[in-house]
Structure formats: structure tokens, C-alpha cells
Design a protein around this motif. Sequence first.
Motif, PDB file in Angstrom:
ATOM      1  N   PRO A 544       0.830  -1.208   0.000  1.00 28.09           N
ATOM      2  CA  PRO A 544       0.000   0.000   0.000  1.00 28.09           C
ATOM      3  C   PRO A 544       0.867   1.261   0.000  1.00 28.09           C
ATOM      4  O   PRO A 544       1.747   1.435   0.843  1.00 28.09           O
ATOM      5  N   GLY A 545       0.625   2.120  -0.973  1.00 25.67           N
ATOM      6  CA  GLY A 545       1.443   3.324  -1.099  1.00 25.67           C
ATOM      7  C   GLY A 545       2.629   3.149  -2.014  1.00 25.67           C
ATOM      8  O   GLY A 545       3.241   4.132  -2.446  1.00 25.67           O
ATOM      9  N   GLY A 546       2.984   1.906  -2.325  1.00 25.16           N
ATOM     10  CA  GLY A 546       4.091   1.652  -3.239  1.00 25.16           C
ATOM     11  C   GLY A 546       5.399   2.256  -2.760  1.00 25.16           C
ATOM     12  O   GLY A 546       5.699   2.285  -1.562  1.00 25.16           O
ATOM     13  N   ALA A 547       6.192   2.742  -3.702  1.00 25.81           N
ATOM     14  CA  ALA A 547       7.485   3.351  -3.363  1.00 25.81           C
ATOM     15  C   ALA A 547       7.315   4.576  -2.479  1.00 25.81           C
ATOM     16  O   ALA A 547       8.218   4.939  -1.707  1.00 25.81           O
ATOM     17  N   LEU A 548       6.147   5.235  -2.578  1.00 27.18           N
ATOM     18  CA  LEU A 548       5.910   6.418  -1.751  1.00 27.18           C
ATOM     19  C   LEU A 548       5.935   6.081  -0.264  1.00 27.18           C
ATOM     20  O   LEU A 548       6.237   6.932   0.570  1.00 27.18           O
ATOM     21  N   ALA A 549       5.588   4.839   0.082  1.00 27.75           N
ATOM     22  CA  ALA A 549       5.630   4.464   1.490  1.00 27.75           C
ATOM     23  C   ALA A 549       7.043   4.613   2.047  1.00 27.75           C
ATOM     24  O   ALA A 549       7.231   5.079   3.186  1.00 27.75           O
ATOM     25  N   TRP A 550       8.045   4.215   1.243  1.00 27.76           N
ATOM     26  CA  TRP A 550       9.431   4.345   1.694  1.00 27.76           C
ATOM     27  C   TRP A 550       9.864   5.809   1.775  1.00 27.76           C
ATOM     28  O   TRP A 550      10.526   6.221   2.741  1.00 27.76           O
ATOM     29  N   THR A 551       9.519   6.585   0.756  1.00 28.11           N
ATOM     30  CA  THR A 551       9.904   8.002   0.807  1.00 28.11           C
ATOM     31  C   THR A 551       9.164   8.733   1.923  1.00 28.11           C
ATOM     32  O   THR A 551       9.717   9.630   2.562  1.00 28.11           O
ATOM     33  N   ASN A 552       7.922   8.359   2.161  1.00 26.20           N
ATOM     34  CA  ASN A 552       7.182   8.965   3.270  1.00 26.20           C
ATOM     35  C   ASN A 552       7.811   8.605   4.618  1.00 26.20           C
ATOM     36  O   ASN A 552       7.845   9.428   5.535  1.00 26.20           O
ATOM     37  N   TRP A 553       8.272   7.372   4.742  1.00 22.30           N
ATOM     38  CA  TRP A 553       8.925   6.957   5.978  1.00 22.30           C
ATOM     39  C   TRP A 553      10.156   7.823   6.243  1.00 22.30           C
ATOM     40  O   TRP A 553      10.338   8.342   7.353  1.00 22.30           O
ATOM     41  N   ILE A 554      10.987   8.000   5.215  1.00 24.62           N
ATOM     42  CA  ILE A 554      12.178   8.843   5.365  1.00 24.62           C
ATOM     43  C   ILE A 554      11.778  10.286   5.649  1.00 24.62           C
ATOM     44  O   ILE A 554      12.341  10.944   6.535  1.00 24.62           O
ATOM     45  N   ALA A 555      10.786  10.777   4.914  1.00 25.84           N
ATOM     46  CA  ALA A 555      10.334  12.156   5.120  1.00 25.84           C
ATOM     47  C   ALA A 555       9.773  12.341   6.530  1.00 25.84           C
ATOM     48  O   ALA A 555       9.980  13.383   7.164  1.00 25.84           O
ATOM     49  N   GLY A 556       9.063  11.328   7.030  1.00 24.55           N
ATOM     50  CA  GLY A 556       8.519  11.425   8.378  1.00 24.55           C
ATOM     51  C   GLY A 556       9.603  11.510   9.432  1.00 24.55           C
ATOM     52  O   GLY A 556       9.508  12.293  10.388  1.00 24.55           O
ATOM     53  N   ILE A 557      10.658  10.703   9.278  1.00 23.32           N
ATOM     54  CA  ILE A 557      11.779  10.752  10.219  1.00 23.32           C
ATOM     55  C   ILE A 557      12.451  12.118  10.166  1.00 23.32           C
ATOM     56  O   ILE A 557      12.748  12.731  11.202  1.00 23.32           O
ATOM     57  N   VAL A 558      12.688  12.612   8.944  1.00 27.21           N
ATOM     58  CA  VAL A 558      13.304  13.933   8.784  1.00 27.21           C
ATOM     59  C   VAL A 558      12.419  15.010   9.405  1.00 27.21           C
ATOM     60  O   VAL A 558      12.902  15.913  10.107  1.00 27.21           O
ATOM     61  N   ALA A 559      11.114  14.932   9.168  1.00 29.21           N
ATOM     62  CA  ALA A 559      10.189  15.944   9.686  1.00 29.21           C
ATOM     63  C   ALA A 559      10.196  15.986  11.212  1.00 29.21           C
ATOM     64  O   ALA A 559      10.235  17.068  11.818  1.00 29.21           O
ATOM     65  N   VAL A 560      10.175  14.816  11.838  1.00 29.51           N
ATOM     66  CA  VAL A 560      10.128  14.780  13.302  1.00 29.51           C
ATOM     67  C   VAL A 560      11.438  15.272  13.906  1.00 29.51           C
ATOM     68  O   VAL A 560      11.440  16.147  14.789  1.00 29.51           O
ATOM     69  N   TYR A 561      12.558  14.753  13.434  1.00 25.44           N
ATOM     70  CA  TYR A 561      13.836  15.174  14.007  1.00 25.44           C
ATOM     71  C   TYR A 561      14.124  16.648  13.711  1.00 25.44           C
ATOM     72  O   TYR A 561      14.661  17.366  14.566  1.00 25.44           O
TER      73      TYR A 561
END
Length: 616
Positions: A544-561
Amino acid sequence: MNISPIDWAIVAAYFLLSAGIGFAYTKRGGESLSEYFIAGRAVPWWLAGAAMVATTFAADTPLVVTGLVAANGVAGNWLWWNMVMSGMLTVFFFARLWRRAHVMTDVEFAEVRYSGRPAALLRGFRALYLAIPINLIILGWVTRAMIKILTISLGLKPVTIGGMTISGDIIAVGICFIATVAYSSAAGMWAVLWTDLVQFVIKMSAVIILAIYAVRKVGGVDLLKAGVTRHFGSETAALSVLPLKFGSNGIEAYAWMPLLALAVFLSVQWWAAWYPGAEPGGGGYVAQRIFSAKTERDGVLATLFFQVAHYALRPWPWIITGLATVILYPNGVNGDKEAAYVQAFVDLLPTPWRGFMLAGFAAAYMSTVGTHLNWGASYIVNDFYRRFVNKTATEHHYVTVSRWTTVALFFASIFVTMNLSSVEQAWKMLLALGAGTGLVLILRWYWWRINAWSEISAMLTSLVVSQIAMRVVTPRFPKGDLRTDAWVMLVTVAVSTVAWLTVTMLTPPEQPAVLESFYRRVRPGGPGWAAVSERLGFGREPIPGGALAWTNWIAGIVAVYSSLFGIGKLIFGDLTQGLLMLVLAVIAFAWIARSFRNEPTAPRALAGERQAMAAD
């Protein structure tokens, strides 16, 4: 501490509000088990997300952060900041899948994913394991922390009842506990969610107010920085968010955070260790709130809100007060650095903020207790009593049993509280016990070959190996050395992973009909299900979400930190770096929002939900 009538009135008003919410939802919560434990799957994302944040803000949380900061500076918080990666994994890889599974508890998932006696054994054992020993240990340590808070802040005198002398602090905690039991047992999840929201607002307001008064007491932010710089030897050691420094010899670790420990935290612990609130693959009361969300999208947004608020927005008031206590109480309170947080509130807050802070501590305690009572009862009733003891009773009967189970957990937790000697040891024990289970909890969603014996062997191996490792490794390092925890983690993860992979390959896979039923229901996609998805006519579906799931995961970590560190920079006057970090956070959040808009609305999710509802 002198408590004025106004302060007591604020505390009383808080208790009346909590009781009123419980009374208002008693009828609705009693309609069915679904209403009682997951609020009828009708909760908006903001309420579910706020409840997740409130639950993980226990009475002991500000004290723990104060102790970490007083001992190791701001960077001491990496002991829990490292779990951002696991949390974001839940947001973008598992929240959707949990909502599609259409279960009432994460333990019930065992008989959706697997079949036969092994699945039933796994469900029953895990239900009792999480509901009783694990749940009661957590209830015990938050109650013991609340007793410490009231001992310092109120110093209540012992009371003699029926010839028995009881500490006044224990009676005060008992009042909080009984009030929580009343609304959580009567109204279930609806009361827990709405009281969580109210409690979160109260306790966040209280800790922000205390942080402001603490900074004023030490003379402002500049004098705060100067004071902690003297205490720790340098401004970097006191205020740097990184648990290491860059010297003439390259990267150098602080004495309290060896590079080995940091490497294990950042590369292993977040995905390998099961811990309440930060489970690899989601689970526990976080999953319970995902189940309660009214749509799949609400479940994802609730979990995202939780990660941002939990890691980026909430810590700084605790950290600021913790730094101030380093100056105000250099030796803590009788050597207890955590207790300095409570002493600060006693010494610094005037009326009516003193009463507000007392209400905030009560709220922090009650939100955690309410969740754990409801969560534990859901396992005992849904996954043990209804599944194995009484399968044909009415919904009214099951709700009644749930209410009495909630009360029974209350009494059991009292016994555990009185026999729990060390909160720190309980915390480390829980982390070690689940150290080897994380990978199987992740892969069971994305690899068809995982079976019930995989999970059972991972749990049992972790239990045995972690206990042996703690006894063998601990004597080799000084007390408090984080290399001890790192080696215990590495040994447990390595042995447990080899064990459960071996068991998986030596035991038969699930029957094709079971795998196909699960796939239709959840539609996890990915290469690990390619054979099943093609056999069903879905082709090679992406996750679900395809490759975007991985980029979203990285973006989420960057956003929080970036948010976390940027807010810190602004607080301490570094406007340029702070603003740059916040701009980076905004870009990361914008990427996530854009990808959400571009995501196709998945008819497969709706089809899976309809199948799950039909199966129920």
C-alpha cells in the motif's frame, strides 16, 4: 506544601469533569464489545491521535526525562528518541493494514493470519501474557511513580483505618485509581478517549507553565545556558542534541553513550525490540486506537499525529525544566535527580498554577491507567474468555464481564505495585524480553511463509535468551554502562532470529486457503505475497502506497527530528539554525501531504473491509 482552597477546587473540578465524561458515555459503551473496546470504529483521527499521545504521557514521564537530562544533558533523550524510526514505520506501512484486518485486538490477528491449534495457542497465550504480567508491571511502575510525586509534593500524613495504618500518599493515589476504574469500567473506550483528550490539554498546559516559571527562577534562558554549561563542562555537552562530539580524532562518544550502544539503538533496537507504545509493526494500545478510527485514512493520520506530537512537540517543556533543576537542585532531592522535577513544581508554582499542576499529574496518571485497564481487559475478554471459555453469550454478558475484568486488573495491579522494587529494572526487563520478536512481527505482514510457530518460537527464545544474557553480560560492565543493554540486545536478537527462522523452515506453511483469505482481507501486497496475489488474480501488487511508502517513511523521520531539533535551537536563541531546521521539517511534511493527495484511493481496502465485516 500549602495547598490553597483554590488549588483544591481546580483538582476537584478536574475529577468532576472526568466523572461526567464517564457518566455521559456509560450507556453507549455498554452496547457491545465493539463499543466498549474500540468505540464502535467511529473515532476521528484527531481524537484517536490525541489519545495515543495522552496515554504515553504518564505521571512518571517528566520525571524520567528530568533524570536523563540531569545525568547526560539534552542528548540523554536518545534512549527513547531512537524509536522514531519504528513509529514512522507503523504510520506508513502498518496503520492501513491494521485497520483493514478488522480485528478488536492485535492479539486476535493471530487467528486471521494463521490457523489451527498453533494460532489458537498463540492468541490465548499472548493475550494472557500481555494482559497480566506485562500490563500489571506497567501499571505498577506508573503507580509507584505517582506515589513518589505525591510523597514529595503533598507529604500527606498516615491514616489509621480499622487498626491499620496506611500512608496518606497511597490513599491519594488510590482515589485517582478508583476514579479511573469508575469511568473506564463503566463506559469503556469512549470515556477513555475523551478523558484522554481533556487530560492531554491539562497536563501539557501544566508542564509548559512549570517550564516558564523554572526559566524565570534561574534568571532567563541565557543564565540557564551558562549554568548548565558550568555543570556539564561545555555548552555542547549540556545542550547538543547529538549524543557524540566531533574532536581532533574524529567522532568521539560521550562516556555515558558508547558508540556501540548508540549504534545498537539506531540500527537494531527500533526494529528488533517489542516495547509498549513503540512496537515494531504497531500493536498494543496504539493499534487499539487505529482499530477505533472510523476510516483507514483516519487511522494513518492519527498515528502520524501521535509520532509528531510524541517526539517533536511534547519533550521540550520537560527538558527545559530538567535543565533548570540542574542549577536549582544540583544534587537532586536526597540524591534523586528525577524527584527534582516534583520539587520544582512545589517550590516555584503559585496558586492557582499549583492546583493546575496537581490536576496535571493526576491527569497524566489517570490517562495511562485508564488505557491499560481497558487494553488489558480487551485481551482477557475478547481473546481468552469469549474465544476459549464462553463463545455463545450475549453482547450484554461480555460487556458485564469486561467491566468486572477491569476492576479485577485494578486489584491485581495494587499487589504488583507493592512488590515492584525498581521501575528502571522493570523497564529494562520489558525491553529485553521483547528484544528478538520485532522482525517476525514486521515480516508476518509481508511474507507468506511466516506461520504461528515463527511467533511462538521468537517469543520463547527471547524470553530465555534475554534472561541468560542479562546474567552473563551484566557483571562484565560497570553499573549503568549502556554497553550492557547493547550486548544483551544484540545477543538476544541474533539468537532469536536464527531460532525463529529455523523453526519457520522446519514447520509447514499455512494452508493456501488461510493465506488467500488473509490476503483478500488485508491486501498487503509486495514481493513476499506475489505467488498468493497472482493466484488470486490480483497480479503483482505493490505494498500500500508503493514506493511512496518508503519516501514517506524517510520524510517522516526527517520531519520529526528537524522539528524537534529546530524547536530546541529556537528556544536557546540560535534563530538561523532553528529556522533552517523548521523549513526542512515543513518541506518534509509537504512531501508527505503531497504523496497522500496523489495516492490512489484503494478499492482493495474497501473490498477487504467488506470481507472482514462479513467474516465477523
